[in-house]
Design an enzyme around this catalytic site. Structure first.
Site, PDB file in Angstrom:
ATOM      1  N   PRO A 129      20.625  59.022  63.362  1.00 45.62           N
ATOM      2  CA  PRO A 129      19.717  60.043  62.829  1.00 45.62           C
ATOM      3  C   PRO A 129      20.500  61.287  62.412  1.00 45.62           C
ATOM      4  CG  PRO A 129      18.864  59.151  64.888  1.00 45.62           C
ATOM      5  CD  PRO A 129      20.284  58.666  64.750  1.00 45.62           C
ATOM      6  N   PHE A 130      20.105  61.883  61.285  1.00 46.73           N
ATOM      7  CA  PHE A 130      20.890  62.931  60.651  1.00 46.73           C
ATOM      8  C   PHE A 130      19.926  63.992  60.122  1.00 46.73           C
ATOM      9  CE2 PHE A 130      23.452  64.835  57.289  1.00 46.73           C
ATOM     10  CZ  PHE A 130      24.792  64.597  57.609  1.00 46.73           C
ATOM     11  N   GLY A 131      20.131  65.255  60.527  1.00 42.45           N
ATOM     12  CA  GLY A 131      19.304  66.340  60.001  1.00 42.45           C
ATOM     13  C   GLY A 131      20.076  67.067  58.912  1.00 42.45           C
ATOM     14  N   GLY A 133      23.185  67.790  59.318  1.00 47.97           N
ATOM     15  CA  GLY A 133      24.571  67.340  59.431  1.00 47.97           C
ATOM     16  C   GLY A 133      25.524  68.436  59.875  1.00 47.97           C
ATOM     17  N   SER A 135      26.356  69.197  62.897  1.00 48.26           N
ATOM     18  CA  SER A 135      26.934  68.918  64.215  1.00 48.26           C
ATOM     19  C   SER A 135      28.397  69.352  64.285  1.00 48.26           C
ATOM     20  CB  SER A 135      26.856  67.419  64.530  1.00 48.26           C
ATOM     21  OG  SER A 135      27.623  67.125  65.686  1.00 48.26           O
ATOM     22  N   GLU A 264      19.644  63.583  71.454  1.00 48.09           N
ATOM     23  CA  GLU A 264      20.642  63.432  70.389  1.00 48.09           C
ATOM     24  C   GLU A 264      20.528  62.111  69.617  1.00 48.09           C
ATOM     25  OE1 GLU A 264      24.608  64.713  71.425  1.00 48.09           O
ATOM     26  OE2 GLU A 264      23.877  66.222  72.835  1.00 48.09           O
ATOM     27  N   TYR A 458      31.053  82.480  74.713  1.00 47.83           N
ATOM     28  CA  TYR A 458      31.377  81.729  73.500  1.00 47.83           C
ATOM     29  C   TYR A 458      32.787  82.165  73.127  1.00 47.83           C
ATOM     30  CZ  TYR A 458      30.155  79.825  68.815  1.00 47.83           C
ATOM     31  OH  TYR A 458      30.062  79.107  67.648  1.00 47.83           O
TER      32      TYR A 458
END
EC number: 2.5.1.26
Lengths: 542, 542
Positions: A129-131, A133, A135, A264, A458
């Site tokens: 699955p890819f929204g 991209g 990531s 995920e 972060y």
């Protein structure tokens, strides 16, 4: 998605080709790097032509009934091979695109998703699955799957991108998973509403991606994580549709939504969700607080996080981050503070927060800026500089990557009692890794979120790399720092997800009983083991 | 547990024998009922002697190594047979105690828990984890288990009741699962800290019980649910210990804690948890707002819930609730509003909230009461009356149950757009059930929690029952109202848990894929199927 449709998406780097850092912006950026790292080799490398890449032909075809949704176009396939981590961008630049999906399939309806899942289950074809991209953890890369699966399909959800329903009374909207950030906000704005979820990837990531990876928003406290903004979700699994009811709160057994949040793409495909919305803020107030001592700055930040004031922004930049990304030289860092409200002025809350800062030696040379309007004020001072640089950061990262630099981030969270110790240890581990690699670099740190019991630090890594070894160099730095995180029992990811890159440390973080439970759920919902194999759970043996 | 050790716990009813409603308090209570329901038969019934109950002898013995932890005392066993729902109390009063554990085992250390689980798994003995035993959903009742299991053990966790560690910097404490509410607060008070989790059962429920059942606290907004107060948990499962790391936030896969939260003893035994604490509030402000129109009151409450003001208390009592439990006659209800802070006065927030109320016709005849001290103010007006009655409610419930009354609650949550429709439907269903039973009664409603997207309505049923049929009468009312909840897709429980009583409707609420996943997790973690069989998941076949 008005803001991006007219532009061309980059196949190898962040966002739009049109928005890349070039010309004088690039020159200034490199000059800043030269000041910081005079020895760095900053020669520039251009990406290869897609046509020149060695990519195997597709091994499978979609069944006729799904043919109209499938693409085997080379650029399409290559653009869906990697996410957008530094190591993805670098490998793209070097033409190292080893694992490319056989097909990209774009469902238009939920029935399409059901049909693709059925086919994939029957044929044993892996489905990623890819929204958007975006990531940065290898979450969408079909790494090594060709060895085990007769076919690999990337399921691109971005054709399912509508706002289907708005409930003004309860302030919620039913939104399809493939909607990008800007399209969601554009659709809600005429209603005076906002999802108010602004991850750094906002422009190039989707609701479904945020849900599947437990995205963190831009805001520092209270309702910012996508987890807390979900009212209900609809997920298509290979054994049927799982829909939760629209509930503001429930104590009926373990939460179904919380099982799919962070899954995920391994347990099902999220098709839509009812999301909690907010009124658009009217009153805003902001300030940048300068500290001479970092420990004092941490303490002030902690007290604000524990005060119940709930600032919208409470981002502590350490001295390296402050100089690099806000252009502000300090010996103790800068706290970027902001409050927002749709119901009342927030000056009172700001005063209390600034009193806390003053008690710890903080000063506010640029003063407090407050506005009362729908119009966003022109931000000035360190806060303003930092904000514009926040949006440009991924583009700058690419420009630096092209110039042989190692530019990447770690993000985690830990309790307040050990945050300074952890920061010291991360710095030491990174520095020692630089040394053993014979390179020079710096490490910066900011808190992206603050909770009453701890912050989300972060870390930014900026080092001069060696062009033909940058992936290996980065991997070595990553390994050294991740080991420090595990040693301090700080999470391997606060909001970037696990993907494939974080697996070794995630496996140490989760307990064995929970791992068993997750594998059992996977077997129950995805008996053929076709959904995003290798993420969270080992792929089935070849 | 200073406040309860000197008193005697009731085996059949709520709390302490010493605190029961008697004498003039009882007479006044019954007089109020007579005014409301003049036809009710209020003859009083006393509980049987435990020795007169027909209870089978224990069928099993603990292994020698665990003998010192086990009790087969009759009163002990009977006191662990039921929770404290109305139907539990009524059945106790009638001597209908059909399912009694063979043994009560009280572990003192985590190793004891491991050993008991091992024995129970090896011997196939059912194990019912038990905290304060205040379940109102049959969650601790070994209903029907004797038919399937050769033995049934109640695992009473209350000997593991220590605060093990306090981290002042991060404001968190490691607390054993068997600690009661008052013991936790007494232990934290000298440190200026509070868990600030006050369910109505506070005095007679434990941390482990709150976690296992996803308890709701007393406070109306933001950090009140036990789910959000957990930093990490340690759970002993039959396949090993599952411990999560102390993390303020994490995006590493689906949340392990969220799987055990609400697992109601079916997946493992919670032994301890790191809990997020708060500073003790210093500033408090409260007011009772009177409305003439209930719809206007709901709208004002909704706007406050959506304002970002985060009141500590925002409890809308409908006219029936206001007259019954706050002694305040209104045509539109009373909104009990309160703000608390450890960092600053909250008068400003109260002013904004009251403006919202005024816009909807709300008035504040008793004015606003603000205090600035560690000392709690003497509460007056409807808010004060309601608060004292809140604490006495379960005791009054028992007194009324003894007098043949049907006194029980439903609690749920739904989105704002359908809350009035739902309340009307619940009222209609209950009234129609009263009618078909030939009894008279009233239904009250309050909001216990308010979220930006909806409230948690809590319904009270007060009806004159027929002594020899009260269980069946209640079950019929319960069935009628629960069907309405499912029909409106409102949760079958907001914070009372599923237990055994809510199973039929819970099964309709959860999706089939999630049910499969939960069963798979159960099989993975509790392969012998011994943990609280019948709760959430069907027990193994006989």
């Amino acid at each position: 998605m008005t803001s991006t449709t007219a532009k061309t998406r980059s196949w190898w780097g962040w966002g739009n080709v049109d928005d890349a850092v070039t010309g004088s912006e690039k020159e200034e950026l490199l000059n800043r790097v030269r000041l910081l790292l005079p020895d760095a080799d900053l020669s520039t490398h251009e990406p290869p032509e897609v046509a020149d890449l060695t990519v195997p032909a597709p091994r499978i075809q979609a069944p006729t009934s799904l043919g109209h949704l499938a693409s085997d176009d080379l650029t399409d396939r290559v653009a869906h091979a990697h996410g957008k981590a530094y190591r993805d961008v670098i490998r793209n630049l070097k033409g190292q695109v080893d694992d490319v999906p056989d097909l990209v399939v774009r469902p238009r309806t939920e029935q399409d998703v059901v049909d693709v899942l059925q086919w994939s289950t029957d044929a044993g074809v892996a489905l990623v699955p890819f929204g958007g991209g975006s990531s940065v953890t290898g979450g969408v890369e079909p790494r090594g799957l060709a060895d085990t699966y007769p076919g690999v399909v990337c399921l691109d959800m971005t054709d399912m991108d509508q706002i289907l329903e708005i409930d003004h009374t309860s302030r919620a909207a039913r939104i399809q998973a493939g909607a990008y950030g800007p399209a969601i906000e554009d659709g809600l704005k005429p209603h005076g509403l906002t999802l108010r979820h602004f991850p750094q990837s906002f422009e190039f990531s989707t609701l479904g991606g945020w849900l599947a990876t437990r995205a963190g928003g831009h805001f520092a406290t209270v309702y910012t994580h996508i987890d807390d903004l979900v009212e209900s979700m609809r997920v298509i699994t290979p054994v049927g549709a799982a829909e939760s009811w629209r509930l503001p709160g429930s104590g009926a057994g373990p939460s179904q939504d919380r099982m799919f949040l962070g899954s995920e793409g391994t347990l099902g495909v999220i098709t839509e969700a009812w999301m909690r919305l907010q009124d658009r803020p009217r009153w805003r107030t902001g300030a940048s607080v300068i500290f001479n001592d970092y420990s004092a700055a941490v303490q002030a930040t902690r007290e604000i996080a524990q005060s119940g004031l709930y600032p919208a922004n409470c981002r502590l930049l350490d001295p390296v981050e402050a100089i690099l990304n806000a252009g502000t030289p300090t010996s103790g860092g800068v706290l970027v503070l902001g409050f927002e409200s749709a119901s009342r002025p927030m000056d009172n809350a700001m005063s209390v927060a600034l009193e806390i800062c003053q008690d710890h030696g903080g000063t506010v040379p640029d003063g407090v800026r407050s506005t009362d309007s729908e119009q966003q004020t022109t931000r000035t001072g360190a806060a303003g500089t930092w904000r514009s640089s926040f949006i440009r950061m991924p583009y700058q990262r690419d420009a630096l990557a092209q110039s042989s630099m190692i530019v990447e981030t770690f993000e985690t969270s830990c309790t307040w009692d050990k945050v300074e110790q952890l920061r010291d240890a991360v710095n030491a581990a990174a520095m020692s890794a630089f040394e053993s690699l014979g390179i020079t670099g710096v490490v910066s740190c900011r808190f992206t979120h603050v909770y009453p019991d701890g912050p989300a630090p972060y870390f930014g890594i900026y080092a001069g790399g060696t062009w033909d070894k940058t992936v290996e160099q980065w991997d070595q730095i990553k390994k050294a720092v991740s080991a420090v995180l595990v040693e301090h029992r700080a999470t391997i990811t606060h909001h970037h997800s696990v993907g494939r890159d974080h697996r070794p440390w995630y496996d140490q973080q989760r307990s064995e009983p929970f791992a068993r439970s997750l594998r059992a759920s996977k077997d129950a919902l995805d008996p053929a083991g076709v959904l995003n194999p290798g993420v969270l759970i080992d792929p089935r043996p070849p």
